[in-house]
Write an enzyme that holds these catalytic residues in place. Structure first.
Site, PDB file in Angstrom:
ATOM      1  N   LEU A  10     -17.376  11.500  -5.084  1.00 26.99           N
ATOM      2  CA  LEU A  10     -17.799  12.374  -3.900  1.00 26.99           C
ATOM      3  C   LEU A  10     -17.892  13.825  -4.009  1.00 26.99           C
ATOM      4  O   LEU A  10     -17.158  14.410  -4.672  1.00 26.99           O
ATOM      5  CB  LEU A  10     -16.621  12.292  -2.865  1.00 26.99           C
ATOM      6  CG  LEU A  10     -16.852  12.737  -1.328  1.00 26.99           C
ATOM      7  CD1 LEU A  10     -17.974  11.833  -0.603  1.00 26.99           C
ATOM      8  CD2 LEU A  10     -15.708  12.841  -0.464  1.00 26.99           C
ATOM      9  N   ARG A  67     -17.043   7.477  11.625  1.00 26.21           N
ATOM     10  CA  ARG A  67     -15.845   8.268  11.586  1.00 26.21           C
ATOM     11  C   ARG A  67     -16.310   9.768  11.516  1.00 26.21           C
ATOM     12  O   ARG A  67     -17.209  10.038  10.555  1.00 26.21           O
ATOM     13  CB  ARG A  67     -15.062   7.929  10.393  1.00 26.21           C
ATOM     14  CG  ARG A  67     -13.904   8.610  10.134  1.00 26.21           C
ATOM     15  CD  ARG A  67     -13.083   8.319   8.885  1.00 26.21           C
ATOM     16  NE  ARG A  67     -13.622   8.277   7.641  1.00 26.21           N
ATOM     17  CZ  ARG A  67     -13.290   9.532   6.921  1.00 26.21           C
ATOM     18  NH1 ARG A  67     -12.597  10.673   7.024  1.00 26.21           N
ATOM     19  NH2 ARG A  67     -13.912   9.365   5.785  1.00 26.21           N
ATOM     20  N   HIS A 122     -21.556   8.150   3.057  1.00 27.82           N
ATOM     21  CA  HIS A 122     -21.335   9.707   3.018  1.00 27.82           C
ATOM     22  C   HIS A 122     -22.698  10.258   2.475  1.00 27.82           C
ATOM     23  O   HIS A 122     -23.196   9.947   1.607  1.00 27.82           O
ATOM     24  CB  HIS A 122     -20.206   9.892   2.094  1.00 27.82           C
ATOM     25  CG  HIS A 122     -19.713  11.284   2.345  1.00 27.82           C
ATOM     26  ND1 HIS A 122     -20.461  12.519   1.931  1.00 27.82           N
ATOM     27  CD2 HIS A 122     -18.520  11.784   2.822  1.00 27.82           C
ATOM     28  CE1 HIS A 122     -19.673  13.399   1.979  1.00 27.82           C
ATOM     29  NE2 HIS A 122     -18.597  13.253   2.526  1.00 27.82           N
ATOM     30  N   GLU A 136     -17.486  16.881   2.043  1.00 24.62           N
ATOM     31  CA  GLU A 136     -18.316  17.577   2.981  1.00 24.62           C
ATOM     32  C   GLU A 136     -17.639  18.954   3.309  1.00 24.62           C
ATOM     33  O   GLU A 136     -18.656  19.770   3.931  1.00 24.62           O
ATOM     34  CB  GLU A 136     -17.953  16.837   4.309  1.00 24.62           C
ATOM     35  CG  GLU A 136     -18.642  17.257   5.469  1.00 24.62           C
ATOM     36  CD  GLU A 136     -18.499  16.057   6.810  1.00 24.62           C
ATOM     37  OE1 GLU A 136     -18.795  15.106   6.596  1.00 24.62           O
ATOM     38  OE2 GLU A 136     -18.398  16.810   7.792  1.00 24.62           O
ATOM     39  N   GLY A 193       0.807  -1.437   0.059  1.00 26.34           N
ATOM     40  CA  GLY A 193      -0.128  -0.029   0.081  1.00 26.34           C
ATOM     41  C   GLY A 193       0.951   1.244  -0.210  1.00 26.34           C
ATOM     42  O   GLY A 193       1.861   1.334   0.962  1.00 26.34           O
ATOM     43  N   GLN A 201     -19.406   3.219   6.704  1.00 21.89           N
ATOM     44  CA  GLN A 201     -19.938   4.856   6.531  1.00 21.89           C
ATOM     45  C   GLN A 201     -20.478   5.303   5.063  1.00 21.89           C
ATOM     46  O   GLN A 201     -19.827   4.864   4.055  1.00 21.89           O
ATOM     47  CB  GLN A 201     -18.936   5.639   6.937  1.00 21.89           C
ATOM     48  CG  GLN A 201     -19.242   7.214   6.691  1.00 21.89           C
ATOM     49  CD  GLN A 201     -18.355   8.093   7.513  1.00 21.89           C
ATOM     50  OE1 GLN A 201     -17.393   8.518   6.793  1.00 21.89           O
ATOM     51  NE2 GLN A 201     -18.488   8.548   8.661  1.00 21.89           N
ATOM     52  N   ARG A 216     -21.896  12.175   9.713  1.00 19.95           N
ATOM     53  CA  ARG A 216     -22.365  11.641   8.465  1.00 19.95           C
ATOM     54  C   ARG A 216     -23.657  10.499   8.959  1.00 19.95           C
ATOM     55  O   ARG A 216     -24.338  10.638   7.688  1.00 19.95           O
ATOM     56  CB  ARG A 216     -21.184  11.080   7.723  1.00 19.95           C
ATOM     57  CG  ARG A 216     -20.531  11.921   7.178  1.00 19.95           C
ATOM     58  CD  ARG A 216     -19.060  11.436   6.861  1.00 19.95           C
ATOM     59  NE  ARG A 216     -17.981  12.574   6.251  1.00 19.95           N
ATOM     60  CZ  ARG A 216     -16.700  12.307   5.941  1.00 19.95           C
ATOM     61  NH1 ARG A 216     -16.346  11.051   5.814  1.00 19.95           N
ATOM     62  NH2 ARG A 216     -16.316  13.480   5.462  1.00 19.95           N
ATOM     63  N   HIS A 257     -18.710   4.881   1.570  1.00 14.39           N
ATOM     64  CA  HIS A 257     -17.542   5.832   1.681  1.00 14.39           C
ATOM     65  C   HIS A 257     -16.318   5.245   2.438  1.00 14.39           C
ATOM     66  O   HIS A 257     -15.223   5.405   2.102  1.00 14.39           O
ATOM     67  CB  HIS A 257     -17.916   7.037   2.076  1.00 14.39           C
ATOM     68  CG  HIS A 257     -16.935   8.274   2.269  1.00 14.39           C
ATOM     69  ND1 HIS A 257     -16.380   8.680   0.884  1.00 14.39           N
ATOM     70  CD2 HIS A 257     -16.370   9.068   3.282  1.00 14.39           C
ATOM     71  CE1 HIS A 257     -15.370   9.567   1.155  1.00 14.39           C
ATOM     72  NE2 HIS A 257     -15.578   9.763   2.629  1.00 14.39           N
ATOM     73  N   PHE A 285     -16.192  21.044   9.663  1.00 12.00           N
ATOM     74  CA  PHE A 285     -16.597  19.835   8.950  1.00 12.00           C
ATOM     75  C   PHE A 285     -17.514  19.301  10.154  1.00 12.00           C
ATOM     76  O   PHE A 285     -17.697  19.431  11.248  1.00 12.00           O
ATOM     77  CB  PHE A 285     -15.418  18.812   9.075  1.00 12.00           C
ATOM     78  CG  PHE A 285     -14.959  18.464   7.526  1.00 12.00           C
ATOM     79  CD1 PHE A 285     -14.352  19.592   6.589  1.00 12.00           C
ATOM     80  CD2 PHE A 285     -15.145  17.353   6.986  1.00 12.00           C
ATOM     81  CE1 PHE A 285     -14.099  19.304   5.579  1.00 12.00           C
ATOM     82  CE2 PHE A 285     -14.946  16.895   5.659  1.00 12.00           C
ATOM     83  CZ  PHE A 285     -14.180  17.896   5.032  1.00 12.00           C
TER      84      PHE A 285
END
Ligand SMILES: Cc1cc2nc3c(=O)[nH]c(=O)nc-3n(C[C@H](O)[C@H](O)[C@H](O)COP(=O)(O)OP(=O)(O)OC[C@H]3O[C@@H](n4cnc5c(N)ncnc54)[C@H](O)[C@@H]3O)c2cc1C
Length: 602
Positions: free
Chosen positions: A261, A412, A251, A264, A10, A249, A295, A362, A136
């Site tokens: 997306l 989250r 979104h 936010e 990764g 989650q 969210r 999301h 946020f």
């Protein structure tokens, strides 16, 4: 056979931080695998910001880098502090986040932002030169540090450059397909060089997974095509348990029918959500925070509006995100990418018209359980993780979205994820440097793992089966969306469980038509689909077991949070073949004096 001291799978923010820090600490031989070009990792798509309580939005007196600091009027905002950030994160997590890990994250946050700044990261600025911060959802103060709406892009480029400078070797377009763990000691991975189709055993003293999230298990998602949860599935198949997988989650603002997306930050800058009756419906659900509620709550509110017939669009499954009142200048300066995406994909210029949106899968709160240094925790007998000191899988580390530390608990908060990947990626880098520099060994592997995996590919190519990988993947995404989505209940989850099991069986007869060796994307799609099937079963099993509603997990048949029964993490171990996951649990680390559980109201 390839050997390194450290192998990182990764190249997003988590993996790159680990690589950079281990390199800085003098680890000489680090290999980083990425199934796509490292700079195309999903971290680079992050738009809105990265959280840290710098308190820059408060009026201040004094002198900054460009002369006198200018007061910025902020109305009724409380002064910001790591402690307030901690409380917001705990409340956002619906008290399922581990408070010791959250405390580490919020305390290290300002330092992480300044580390980025000193490495040359181009943050947006206040007129006086300090880093600008915006609001946020779920955060009580403006604490999102940002670079217009390209935040992830600038962070990822900064860290990637630094990792290169420290001699890290990148294996771009190498696909990890197996993790080698024997006797609770990690010994390396097996990976395919996608360009040539060659499969290699890669041994290392330490392996770190920063393999990102798994939104691709759902029909509508904001996630990149690469986000198929390979890492969590590979670890699970190697005997590592997974934690809190039922918490997915959604979104609130994915572009209608595309899922892409709309950050936010749109609402952080003051955008409204409206229904077909032109109402700002959040008044009904979160009168205080309105559009800036967290969210889980906003997505459920949208879904309720849609289900009750107040949605927009031809099928009534959309909602409007209205930015018009922000004005052309602000939209162009603060949300340029959002405007471009809306124009390109749905032909709407947000300066003139509201953007049609809908909830989109999301973020994955659950994943590979780790301690605060990225060390993966499992126990030897595969039963229950001990509360405080589970048995580590020696030499195996994880951080970022694939890991579950857990700082996000059941939900989250926006901007806490780039922060988590950075803070815990960095900590994993230090832990790995300590580990390899204190006499870690390169352990032998039994048999020929590369050959075992070549046979997996051969079975897909030469088998007599007739099932289509693409058709199974499509059906799985539909099942997960319909029966394990924003609203869940026992009947639909049981149906999903059965359905996923059937698809796993059918997958045994899957066959790929492309028989070529080089850059065979059919083979990759088959492995990715197998991984989706593997962890989706764990998501459904957790959701079925958890008979309460908490954060992103909402059971219409158990609509209340149940702290008596469920203030605990779900832990899933792979069962015997033909058997579903075996579930156990783990306590939540709570500071009962400072942050005892409360009702979660916004
Ligand atoms: C559109 C969007 C916007 C977002 N905006 C924000 C935001 O504003 N603020 C915020 O805090 N969070 C945001 N998030 C969430 C955040 O970006 C991610 O959670 C975070 O970047 C994850 O970082 P990571 O390093 O864990 O994984 P990623 O950046 O996803 O990287 C995963 C890496 O793993 C590699 N990989 C995976 N599987 C394999 C395999 N089998 N073999 C080899 N390599 C593999 C990939 O190639 C990639 O390099 C956003 C997410 C999305 C989707």
């Amino acid at each position: 056979m390839i050997e390194h001291e450290v192998i990182i799978v990764g190249a997003g923010l988590a993996g790159s931080w680990t690589a950079m820090v281990a390199g800085q600490r003098g680890v000489k031989d680090i290999g980083v695998l990425s199934k796509i070009h490292p700079l195309r990792s999903h971290s680079g798509a992050a738009q809105g910001g990265i959280a840290a309580a710098l308190n820059n939005a408060r009026p201040v007196a004094g002198t900054g880098p460009r002369g006198p600091l200018e007061p910025v009027p902020q109305g009724e905002d409380p002064p910001d502090s790591p402690e307030l950030h901690m409380f917001d994160t705990i409340k956002g997590s619906d008290w399922l986040g581990d408070q010791d890990a959250i405390e580490i994250m919020v305390n290290e946050a300002p330092e992480i932002i300044y580390a980025y700044e000193h490495m040359g990261c181009v943050f947006s600025r206040l007129p006086d030169g300090r880093i600008a911060q915006r609001r946020f959802g779920g955060h009580s103060a403006p604490r999102a540090n940002y670079a217009a709406d390209y935040t992830g892009h600038v962070l990822l480029h900064t860290i990637h450059e630094q990792a290169l400078q420290h001699g890290v070797e990148f294996y771009s377009e190498w696909y990890c397909m197996d993790l080698l763990v024997e006797d609770n000691v990690c010994r390396g991975v097996v990976a395919m060089d996608v360009l040539t189709g060659e499969i290699h055993t890669m041994r290392a003293k330490a392996v770190m997974f920063g393999t990102g999230g798994y939104g691709r298990a759902f029909e509508v998602t904001s996630n990149a095509y690469a986000n198929t949860g390979d890492g969590v599935a590979i670890a699970y198949n190697a005997g590592v348990p997974l934690m809190d997988m039922e918490f997915v989650q959604f979104h609130p603002t994915g572009l209608y029918e595309h899922g892409i997306l709309m950050s936010e930050a749109c609402r952080g800058e003051g955008g409204y959500l409206t229904n077909s009756e032109d109402e700002r419906f959040m008044e009904r659900y979160a009168p205080d925070k309105m559009e800036l509620a967290p969210r889980d709550l906003v997505s459920r509110s949208e879904q309720t509006e849609i289900d009750e017939g107040r949605g927009i669009g031809p099928d009534g499954k959309g909602i409007y995100l209205d930015l018009r009142h922000l004005g052309a200048e602000k939209i162009k300066a603060r949300l340029p990418q959002i405007r471009e995406l809306a124009i390109d994909f749905v032909g709407v210029d947000p300066i003139d018209d509201p953007i049609p949106i809908q909830p989109t899968a999301h973020y994955s709160m659950g994943g590979i359980p780790t301690d605060a240094d990225g060390q993966v925790i499992a126990n030897a007998d595969g039963q229950v993780i001990a509360d405080a000191d589970g048995t580590p899988v020696v030499g195996f580390y994880a951080a970022g979205e694939c890991a579950c530390v857990s700082v996000h608990g059941a939900n989250r908060l926006g901007t806490n994820s780039l922060l988590e990947a950075s803070v815990f990626g960095r900590r994993a880098g230090h832990a790995i440097a300590d580990f390899v520099q204190n006499g870690a060994e390169l352990h032998p592997v039994t048999g020929d793992p590369a050959e075992r995996n070549r046979q997996r590919v051969a079975r897909l190519m030469d088998g007599a089966g007739s099932e289509s990988v693409e058709a199974i993947a499509q059906e799985l995404k539909q099942t997960m969306t319909d029966d394990c989505g924003i609203y869940r209940d026992k009947e639909r989850l049981a149906q999903a469980m059965q359905h996923v099991g059937e698809m796993q069986e059918r997958f045994k007869d899957a066959r790929v038509m492309d028989k070529s060796k080089r850059f065979n994307t059919d083979v990759l799609a088959a492995f990715e689909t197998e991984h989706l099937l593997t962890f989706s079963e764990v998501i459904v099993a957790g959701a079925l077991a958890r008979e309460e509603s908490r954060g992103a997990h909402y059971r219409t048949d158990f609509p209340k949070r149940d702290d008596e029964g469920w203030l605990k993490h779900t832990v899933a171990h792979k069962g015997e073949p033909g058997e579903g996951p075996r579930l156990s649990d783990k306590g939540v680390n709570i500071d009962w004096d400072r942050f005892p559980p409360q009702e979660r109201k916004y």
